[in-house]
Every structure is written in C-alpha cells, then in structure tokens.
Scaffold this active site. Structure first.
Site, short mmCIF file in Angstrom:
data_model
loop_
_atom_site.label_atom_id
_atom_site.label_comp_id
_atom_site.label_asym_id
_atom_site.label_seq_id
_atom_site.Cartn_x
_atom_site.Cartn_y
_atom_site.Cartn_z
N HIS A 180 -1.23 1.08 -4.21
CA HIS A 180 -2.01 2.87 -4.77
C HIS A 180 -0.62 3.71 -5.31
O HIS A 180 -0.28 5.10 -4.96
CB HIS A 180 -1.65 3.25 -3.11
CG HIS A 180 -2.60 2.77 -2.28
ND1 HIS A 180 -2.66 2.73 -0.72
CD2 HIS A 180 -3.69 1.89 -2.59
CE1 HIS A 180 -3.54 2.06 -0.78
NE2 HIS A 180 -4.63 1.25 -1.43
N ARG A 212 1.71 -3.10 14.91
CA ARG A 212 2.01 -2.21 16.44
C ARG A 212 0.81 -1.78 16.32
O ARG A 212 0.81 -0.30 15.72
CB ARG A 212 3.49 -1.39 16.58
CG ARG A 212 4.42 -2.49 16.49
CD ARG A 212 5.60 -0.75 17.38
NE ARG A 212 6.27 -1.69 17.66
CZ ARG A 212 7.79 -1.94 17.64
NH1 ARG A 212 7.78 -1.44 15.93
NH2 ARG A 212 8.77 -2.27 18.08
N CYS A 246 0.11 11.89 -17.04
CA CYS A 246 -1.01 13.75 -17.27
C CYS A 246 -2.66 12.87 -17.48
O CYS A 246 -2.34 11.75 -17.87
CB CYS A 246 -0.72 14.18 -19.02
SG CYS A 246 -1.72 14.92 -19.89
N CYS A 252 0.09 17.64 -24.60
CA CYS A 252 -1.01 18.37 -24.60
C CYS A 252 -1.82 19.29 -23.58
O CYS A 252 -3.18 20.25 -23.91
CB CYS A 252 -2.14 17.11 -24.35
SG CYS A 252 -2.10 16.54 -22.90
N ASP A 301 6.47 4.03 -2.04
CA ASP A 301 7.75 4.68 -1.71
C ASP A 301 9.17 4.03 -1.95
O ASP A 301 10.02 3.80 -2.25
CB ASP A 301 8.15 4.70 -0.22
CG ASP A 301 8.05 3.21 0.63
OD1 ASP A 301 8.53 2.51 -0.01
OD2 ASP A 301 7.64 3.05 1.53
N GLN A 319 1.08 -1.38 -0.06
CA GLN A 319 -0.03 0.02 0.34
C GLN A 319 0.85 1.58 -0.07
O GLN A 319 0.40 2.32 0.21
CB GLN A 319 -1.13 -0.17 0.92
CG GLN A 319 -1.55 -1.38 1.39
CD GLN A 319 -2.36 -0.92 3.15
OE1 GLN A 319 -3.96 -0.27 2.75
NE2 GLN A 319 -1.98 -1.77 3.49
N ASN A 320 2.28 0.68 0.11
CA ASN A 320 2.79 2.27 0.07
C ASN A 320 3.01 2.16 -1.58
O ASN A 320 3.22 2.05 -2.31
CB ASN A 320 4.69 1.57 0.52
CG ASN A 320 4.07 1.31 2.37
OD1 ASN A 320 2.71 2.03 2.78
ND2 ASN A 320 4.83 0.68 3.08
#
Length: 263
Positions: A109, A238, A117, A174, A94, A91-92
């Site tokens: 994600h 955690r 664009c 564009c 990075d 889900q990161n």
C-alpha cells in the site's frame, strides 16, 4: 507453526496488528475505535478535502516517523538473515520492516515517507515536503498536541478537526496535486507491485499471515492464491479473519509472541 519455519522459504504477509506494539493503532482490532479514513474519491474531489487531509497528515506523519520496530519486526528480519523467511509483503505504510533490517519487502500500500505529484509523477521525501508545509504554516503542528485529544491513525493521519486555516502547497515543478505515495481506500494497488507480490508467494514454500484481518481483497487474494497453488497458509491474528476457513492453521495470539516461539 514451527514446522512452517523449520523448512524455510516462508513468505510473511503482515497487517496493522504487526505494528501495534510499536504504538501504531490498527484499523479493525477488537479494541479499535470506528475509523473513517479518507477515500481516493474524497481526496480528488475538492481542495477542501485535500487541505483537511494534509493538515492532519502534517501532524500525524511525525508520530509515525518516530515509531520504532518492535520485537516482531526485528525477529522477521533476523529470520530472513538466517534464510528462513523468503520475504515480506506488508499492508502497512509505516516502513517498520525496512527500519528493522528486512531486505525483501513489498510495500503493498505504499509508504508514508514519500509524496507523489499526480501531474508529473515526481517523487519527493515526506521530510522535504514537511519543510515546505512548515514554512507555509508556522507553528501549526506545535499547536496541536495529544493533550488536545489528537488520535494518530494507522495511515499517518491525525484525527483533528480545526484545519480551516491550514495552507496547502503544490508540486514545485508543475503545480500539480501532491498526494502521499499511499494506496487510499477505493484506490488500486499498482499492477507491477501486485505481480511482484504474487511472484514472491509463488517462489516461497508457505505463507504466514501476521496481524491482518484480511478484510480487504488486496491482502486476501494472496492467501487464496497460496491455497489454490497448494501452499500451506498459517494465520496469526487476534480476532477472526476472512481467511480462517481456508487456513492450514489459525493462531489467536500476538505476532511477536508466536515469532519468538520459532526463533
């Protein structure tokens, strides 16, 4: 937990807690401050919102780009190389799993390193866009430093307030709106990517959640799907998660700590 890795075929679902040891903060950890990330509705609503976002991202993406994989990322890559881990759904944004050497990675994600664009769908690297933004805003990034109270957010954003004089740029082909190739809050994960993630879960033997509170449905659905299809689900995080009640086992610990125990 050792039993899950002993039999191989493990699919890992990772969240922001996986990257905190790399200096990237999480969204909902016990010690995390309240965050209000920009939604897709805000981004699309006005040039002012987009200018504010790109000004912050122009600072924040550099810190994320400089982040290095931590021991947890490296151990997952090593377990994949051994044939124990079947693949990673993260889900990161990075890109740290890829930097660590993991080969089968679904960036649920999106990633911070690409820009799309919204007009012609052209993709460019964030480095290429940085060169254009730097030319349009000479010295801007250098005037905003951590000493000024800058906070870097998990989506490559930087929490700064003075962005009024920042100049945006549009698509060179564009003239369309440029947007990071990231799924914003309120946006939808592309269906082919979701399907690929379900297929990866189906082809694995178990699902191990690492560092995610599973607050958003984009990750929780894979946990529910795994349990529905009879696969064991192990959660390492955690703090409480939305999947605790259906997990085969929940461990309150750091990701690297638990992965080290199964190496």
């Amino acid at each position: 937990m050792a039993d899950a890795f002993a039999h191989g075929g493990v699919v890992a679902l990772t969240g922001a807690g996986m990257s905190t040891d790399s200096g990237i903060p999480d969204y909902r950890g016990p010690d995390s401050p309240p965050r209000n990330p920009m939604t897709i509705q805000q981004f699309m609503s006005s040039p002012e919102f987009r200018r504010h976002y790109w000004a912050r991202n122009h600072v924040g993406w550099r810190h994320m780009d400089a982040a290095m994989p931590n021991a947890g990322h490296r151990m997952l890559a090593e377990l994949e190389a051994r044939g124990v881990v079947h693949g990673v759904i993260t889900q990161n944004v990075d890109m740290l799993h890829t930097k660590a050497g993991s080969r089968t990675v679904i960036d649920l994600h999106g990633v911070y390193g690409r820009v799309r664009c919204l007009g012609c769908e052209r993709l460019v690297s964030r480095i290429e866009l940085d060169e254009r933004l730097t030319r349009a805003n000479p010295g801007f990034a250098e005037t905003v430093t951590p000493a000024d109270g800058v906070e870097i957010a998990p989506d490559a954003d930087a929490i700064i307030s003075s962005t009024e004089h920042f100049r945006m740029v549009d698509c060179e082909v564009c003239g369309g709106i440029l947007k990071p190739d990231i799924v914003y809050f309120g946006d939808s994960v592309p269906k082919p990517r979701v399907r690929a993630a379900f297929d990866l879960v189906d082809s694995g033997s178990s699902l191990v959640v690492l560092g995610s509170s599973l607050t958003v449905m984009s990750g929780l659905r894979f946990v529910r799907h795994a349990r529905k299809t009879g696969k064991p689900v192990f959660i390492v995080n955690r703090g409480a998660t939305r999947g605790d009640d259906i997990a085969t086992l929940k461990i309150e610990a750091g990701c690297a700590e638990v992965l080290a125990s199964v190496m």
